[in-house]
Write a protein that holds these residues in place. Structure first.
Motif, PDB file in Angstrom:
ATOM      1  N   ILE A  96      72.825  47.207 -37.302  1.00 46.69           N
ATOM      2  CA  ILE A  96      72.726  46.256 -38.173  1.00 46.69           C
ATOM      3  C   ILE A  96      74.101  46.214 -38.772  1.00 46.69           C
ATOM      4  N   PRO A  97      75.110  45.357 -38.492  1.00 40.60           N
ATOM      5  CA  PRO A  97      76.502  45.310 -39.141  1.00 40.60           C
ATOM      6  C   PRO A  97      76.247  44.881 -40.425  1.00 40.60           C
ATOM      7  N   VAL A  98      77.134  45.280 -41.425  1.00 43.95           N
ATOM      8  CA  VAL A  98      76.734  44.920 -42.804  1.00 43.95           C
ATOM      9  C   VAL A  98      78.165  44.449 -43.570  1.00 43.95           C
ATOM     10  N   LEU A  99      78.166  43.661 -44.510  1.00 48.61           N
ATOM     11  CA  LEU A  99      79.316  43.605 -45.461  1.00 48.61           C
ATOM     12  C   LEU A  99      78.889  44.134 -46.804  1.00 48.61           C
ATOM     13  N   ILE A 100      79.724  45.300 -47.282  1.00 52.19           N
ATOM     14  CA  ILE A 100      79.518  45.658 -48.454  1.00 52.19           C
ATOM     15  C   ILE A 100      80.525  45.508 -49.481  1.00 52.19           C
ATOM     16  N   SER A 101      80.138  44.791 -50.525  1.00 58.15           N
ATOM     17  CA  SER A 101      81.062  44.379 -51.458  1.00 58.15           C
ATOM     18  C   SER A 101      80.610  44.410 -52.921  1.00 58.15           C
ATOM     19  N   LYS A 102      81.324  44.295 -54.014  1.00 55.44           N
ATOM     20  CA  LYS A 102      80.807  44.469 -55.387  1.00 55.44           C
ATOM     21  C   LYS A 102      80.496  43.105 -55.966  1.00 55.44           C
ATOM     22  N   ARG A 103      79.319  43.087 -56.366  1.00 55.69           N
ATOM     23  CA  ARG A 103      78.813  41.815 -56.936  1.00 55.69           C
ATOM     24  C   ARG A 103      79.474  41.328 -58.284  1.00 55.69           C
ATOM     25  N   PRO A 104      79.818  39.981 -58.410  1.00 55.35           N
ATOM     26  CA  PRO A 104      80.564  39.605 -59.487  1.00 55.35           C
ATOM     27  C   PRO A 104      79.919  39.923 -60.871  1.00 55.35           C
ATOM     28  N   ASP A 105      80.455  40.221 -61.995  1.00 53.25           N
ATOM     29  CA  ASP A 105      79.728  40.805 -63.149  1.00 53.25           C
ATOM     30  C   ASP A 105      78.459  40.158 -63.711  1.00 53.25           C
ATOM     31  N   TRP A 106      78.669  38.783 -63.464  1.00 52.80           N
ATOM     32  CA  TRP A 106      77.278  37.727 -63.779  1.00 52.80           C
ATOM     33  C   TRP A 106      76.099  37.953 -63.103  1.00 52.80           C
ATOM     34  N   ASP A 107      76.480  38.554 -61.650  1.00 55.40           N
ATOM     35  CA  ASP A 107      75.311  38.910 -60.695  1.00 55.40           C
ATOM     36  C   ASP A 107      75.131  40.159 -60.446  1.00 55.40           C
ATOM     37  N   LYS A 108      75.203  41.057 -61.523  1.00 54.56           N
ATOM     38  CA  LYS A 108      74.936  42.588 -61.380  1.00 54.56           C
ATOM     39  C   LYS A 108      73.540  43.081 -61.784  1.00 54.56           C
ATOM     40  N   PHE A 109      73.000  43.988 -61.422  1.00 54.63           N
ATOM     41  CA  PHE A 109      71.680  44.450 -61.850  1.00 54.63           C
ATOM     42  C   PHE A 109      71.585  44.531 -63.268  1.00 54.63           C
ATOM     43  N   PRO A 110      70.491  44.034 -63.992  1.00 52.68           N
ATOM     44  CA  PRO A 110      70.638  44.014 -65.372  1.00 52.68           C
ATOM     45  C   PRO A 110      70.664  45.577 -66.035  1.00 52.68           C
ATOM     46  N   GLY A 111      71.398  45.672 -66.808  1.00 52.04           N
ATOM     47  CA  GLY A 111      71.571  47.066 -67.375  1.00 52.04           C
ATOM     48  C   GLY A 111      72.596  47.945 -66.709  1.00 52.04           C
ATOM     49  N   ALA A 112      73.102  47.262 -65.599  1.00 54.46           N
ATOM     50  CA  ALA A 112      74.230  48.481 -64.617  1.00 54.46           C
ATOM     51  C   ALA A 112      75.564  47.883 -65.301  1.00 54.46           C
ATOM     52  N   ASP A 113      76.616  48.805 -65.183  1.00 57.09           N
ATOM     53  CA  ASP A 113      77.704  48.890 -65.310  1.00 57.09           C
ATOM     54  C   ASP A 113      78.574  48.091 -64.055  1.00 57.09           C
ATOM     55  N   TYR A 114      77.960  48.496 -62.826  1.00 53.53           N
ATOM     56  CA  TYR A 114      78.335  47.281 -61.646  1.00 53.53           C
ATOM     57  C   TYR A 114      77.512  47.404 -60.721  1.00 53.53           C
ATOM     58  N   THR A 115      77.394  46.741 -59.632  1.00 56.08           N
ATOM     59  CA  THR A 115      76.382  46.448 -58.468  1.00 56.08           C
ATOM     60  C   THR A 115      77.224  46.412 -57.211  1.00 56.08           C
ATOM     61  N   ILE A 116      77.156  47.592 -56.503  1.00 60.52           N
ATOM     62  CA  ILE A 116      77.583  47.139 -54.705  1.00 60.52           C
ATOM     63  C   ILE A 116      76.544  46.693 -53.995  1.00 60.52           C
ATOM     64  N   ALA A 117      76.562  45.543 -53.347  1.00 63.82           N
ATOM     65  CA  ALA A 117      75.436  44.945 -52.523  1.00 63.82           C
ATOM     66  C   ALA A 117      75.594  45.267 -51.112  1.00 63.82           C
ATOM     67  N   VAL A 118      74.712  45.426 -50.138  1.00 65.84           N
ATOM     68  CA  VAL A 118      74.847  45.458 -48.717  1.00 65.84           C
ATOM     69  C   VAL A 118      74.293  44.373 -48.263  1.00 65.84           C
ATOM     70  N   ASP A 119      75.079  43.415 -47.876  1.00 66.83           N
ATOM     71  CA  ASP A 119      74.516  42.068 -47.316  1.00 66.83           C
ATOM     72  C   ASP A 119      74.648  41.899 -45.649  1.00 66.83           C
ATOM     73  N   THR A 120      73.917  41.335 -44.910  1.00 67.80           N
ATOM     74  CA  THR A 120      74.065  40.902 -43.724  1.00 67.80           C
ATOM     75  C   THR A 120      74.177  39.412 -43.359  1.00 67.80           C
ATOM     76  N   ILE A 121      74.394  39.146 -42.448  1.00 70.61           N
ATOM     77  CA  ILE A 121      74.491  37.418 -42.078  1.00 70.61           C
ATOM     78  C   ILE A 121      73.299  37.301 -41.334  1.00 70.61           C
ATOM     79  N   MET A 122      72.466  36.307 -41.491  1.00 73.91           N
ATOM     80  CA  MET A 122      71.293  35.986 -40.599  1.00 73.91           C
ATOM     81  C   MET A 122      71.650  35.073 -39.733  1.00 73.91           C
TER      82      MET A 122
END
Ligand SMILES: Nc1ncnc2c1ncn2[C@@H]1O[C@H](COS(=O)(=O)NC(=O)[C@@H](N)CS)[C@@H](O)[C@H]1O
Ligand SMILES: [Zn+2]
Length: 478
Positions: A193-219
Motif C-alpha cells: 500500500i503506497p502512502v503519503l506521509i505528511s505533517k498535519r497542520p497545527d489545527w489538526d494535530k492530536f489533542p495534547g501533541a506538539d505535532y502529528t505526522i500522518a500516514v494517508d493513502t488515496i482510496m
C-alpha cells in the motif's frame, strides 16, 4: 455464501463495491444491532490476524506488548479533558455495575493515554527506567457523530494498535517519532500500500501533541484515508500526569513522550487498494488461503484424483503455503468464482489426465490457465507468487501517481480534489489556508510531505502569491 444473489458492483462505484465486497468476500457482517459496531466473519478475521501479525513482528523488534484496562476512572480521564480537551465529546461512560450506580463513573477508553499515563507515573522513577516502548492491540470506543462505516469509521475500533513511549528528552522523543514513521512505512510496504506521509497542520494535530505526522493513502474514489498517525507529545501529558524521572544530577525532570496508532483502517486500505471488479486481491503474505486446489473429478478415477490432490496439498504445505482443497459438490466455475472473490492468489486444477505429469495453474486475474510440470510445482508457485505481488504493487503505485496532482491555479483546485489529492504551494498563513479549504471544499492534509512523487521545490503561495510557499497536500478524506 456462494448462493448470494447478483454480482459485485463495479469498483468505479466504490461505495457500493466496498459495502458489497465486505459481505460477499466474508470480511465483516454489518448487521450487528448497534450503530458503528460490526462483526468479523472468520475469513476476514484471518486477514486481520496476518496483517496484525506483520505489525507485531515489526514492533516486537524493540517494543514490548502488554495490556491496560479498558475502563478509565473519571478523575483520570478529566485530567486530560481539562488540560488537553481531547475526547470528552467522543467518550462512552459506564455509570452502573448491575443496578448499582457507580460512585466513580468509568470511561470506555477512546484511546489509552489516561489509562496508561497514571501507571507510567508509577513506573518511571529514574533515568534508568527510560526509554519505555510499550504497545497494546485492543478495542477502543469513540462516539463518532460523522457517518460510520465498517473498517473505516467505527464506534468500537476493534483493532486499535496504540504504542506509547517515554523518553528523557524532547530530541529522543523526536527520534522515536522518526522510528515510528519508518516502521509504519515498512508495514505498508509489506501490504503493498503506497502512502503519503505528511505533517498535519497545527489545527489538526492530536489533542495534547506538539505535532502529528500522518500516514494517508488515496482510496479508489480519490478521497484520502488516514491509516496511521504518529504524535510527538512533548511534556504535555507528563506534566498532567506527573511522569518525572530523576536525572543524573538528582533533579526531577518531566519526561517527553510519543504515541502512535494504527486501526483496522489498514485493512480497509488493503481491500480497497488491491481489489477489483471481480473481488478481493490479497498480497500472498496476508491471504488466509494462498492456493486452492480444485480436483477435476471424473467418475471411476475419483480415488486417484483425490489422492493426487492431497499429495499436492501436502507438498505445498511443506513449502509453507496455506492450501485448501475444494471438494464441495459444486460446478468448477462456481468454485473458481468463490475463491476469486476471496482473493486467493493461485488456483491449481488437477484431473485424471494430469495425474502423473502436470497440473493446470491459474494466477488470480493476471494469467490464463497454464499447465505446469508436476515436478516443478514449488519453484513455479514461488515464482508466480512473486510476480503476482509485483502486479499488485505496480497497480497501487500507478493509482497513487494518477491521483496526485501539482496545482498552481486556484481555479483548478476544486476540480482536482474531486478526483484526487492536490499538491499546492502554501505560504503557511492561516488565512490562506482557510481560503484554500474554502475554494476547494477540502482540507489541508499536511506539509513536509515525504514522497518523491512530487517536486518539493518551494513556490508562490497559490492564494497570496508570496514566494517561498511550501508544498502542501489538499484533499477530501474519509
Ligand atoms: N473511528 C475510527 N474508526 C477506525 N479507525 C479510527 C477511528 N478513529 C481513528 N482511527 C484510526 O486510529 C488512528 C489513531 O487514532 S488517533 O486518534 O489519530 N491517535 C491516537 O489515538 C493516539 N493515541 C495514538 S495511538 C488514526 O490515525 C486512524 O487511522
Ligand atoms: Zn499565502
Amino acid at each position: 455464501m456462494e448462493e448470494q444473489e447478483g454480482t459485485l458492483p463495479q469498483k468505479a462505484d466504490f461505495s457500493s463495491w466496498y459495502n458489497d465486497i465486505l459481505w460477499r468476500a466474508e470480511i465483516m457482517d454489518v448487521r450487528y444491532p448497534v450503530k458503528g459496531l460490526y462483526v468479523w466473519f472468520p475469513f476476514g478475521f484471518g486477514i486481520r490476524k496476518r496483517v496484525y501479525g506483520i505489525l507485531r513482528e515489526l514492533l516486537d523488534r524493540d517494543h514490548e506488548e502488554t495490556l491496560f484496562p479498558l475502563l478509565i476512572p473519571e478523575p483520570e480521564f478529566m485530567k486530560e479533558a481539562e488540560h488537553i480537551k481531547g475526547f470528552e465529546n467522543e467518550v462512552y461512560w459506564v455509570t452502573h455495575g448491575g443496578t448499582t450506580p457507580l460512585d466513580v463513573k468509568l470511561a470506555l477508553r477512546p484511546t489509552s493515554e489516561t489509562a496508561i499515563y497514571p501507571m507510567y507515573a508509577l513506573w518511571v522513577r529514574s533515568h534508568a527506567d527510560l526509554p519505555i516502548k510499550v504497545y497494546q492491540i485492543v478495542n477502543t470506543f469513540r462516539y463518532e457523530t460523522k457517518h460510520t462505516r465498517p473498517l473505516i469509521r467505527l464506534r468500537e475500533i476493534t483493532s486499535f494498535k496504540e504504542a506509547h513511549t517515554v523518553h528523557a528528552t524532547w530530541d529522543e522523543a523526536e527520534s522515536q517519532v522518526e522510528d515510528a514513521i519508518a516502521r509504519y512505512q515498512e508495514f505498508y510496504d509489506r501490504l503493498n500500500i503506497p502512502v503519503l506521509i505528511s505533517k498535519r497542520p497545527d489545527w489538526d494535530k492530536f489533542p495534547g501533541a506538539d505535532y502529528t505526522i500522518a500516514v494517508d493513502t488515496i482510496m479508489p474514489d480519490g478521497r484520502t484515508l488516514q491509516i496511521g498517525t504518529v504524535h510527538h507529545l512533548g511534556d504535555h501529558f507528563s506534566k498532567t500526569f506527573s511522569i518525572q524521572y530523576e536525572d543524573t544530577k538528582g533533579e526531577q525532570q518531566y519526561c517527553h513522550q510519543t504515541c502512535y496508532g494504527i486501526s483496522e483502517r489498514s485493512i480497509a486500505a488493503l481491500i480497497s487498494m488491491h481489489g477489483d471488479d471481480l473481488g478481493l486481491m490479497l498480497p500472498p503474505e496476508v491471504a488466509p488461503v494462498q492456493i486452492v486446489i480444485v480436483p477435476v473429478i471424473m467418475k471411476k478415477r475419483e480415488e486417484e484424483v483425490m489422492q493426487a490432490a492431497t499429495q499436492l496439498e501436502a507438498e505445498l504445505q511443506n513449502a509453507g503455503y496455506r492450501v485448501k482443497i475444494d471438494t464441495r459438490d459444486l460446478r468448477p466455475g462456481a468454485k473458481y468464482y468463490y475463491w476469486e472473490m476471496r482473493g486467493v492468489p493461485l488456483r491449481l486444477e488437477i484431473g485424471p489426465r494430469d495425474l502423473d505429469n502436470s497440473v493446470v495453474m491459474s494466477v488470480l486475474r493476471t494469467g490464463g490457465k497454464e499447465p505446469l510440470p508436476r515436478a516443478d510445482i514449488i519453484s513455479e508457485v514461488n515464482r508466480k507468487m512473486k510476480e503476482y505481488t509485483n502486479v499488485l504493487l505496480e497497480h497501487a503505485q500507478a493509482h497513487i501517481q494518477n491521483h496526485l496532482f501539482m496545482v498552481h491555479e486556484e481555479s483548478e483546485l476544486s476540480n482536482t480534489v474531486s478526483k484526487g489529492v492536490a499538491a499546492v504551494h502554501w505560504c503557511g498563513n492561516r488565512e490562506c489556508a482557510d481560503r484554500i479549504e474554502e475554494i476547494s471544499d477540502a482540507s489541508i492534509l499536511g506539509t513536509e510531505v515525504r514522497t518523491d512523487l512530487i517536486d518539493q521545490k518551494r513556490g508562490n503561495c497559490i492564494i497570496c502569491g508570496k514566494p517561498d510557499g511550501i508544498v502542501t497536500l489538499v484533499g477530501r478524506s474519509y
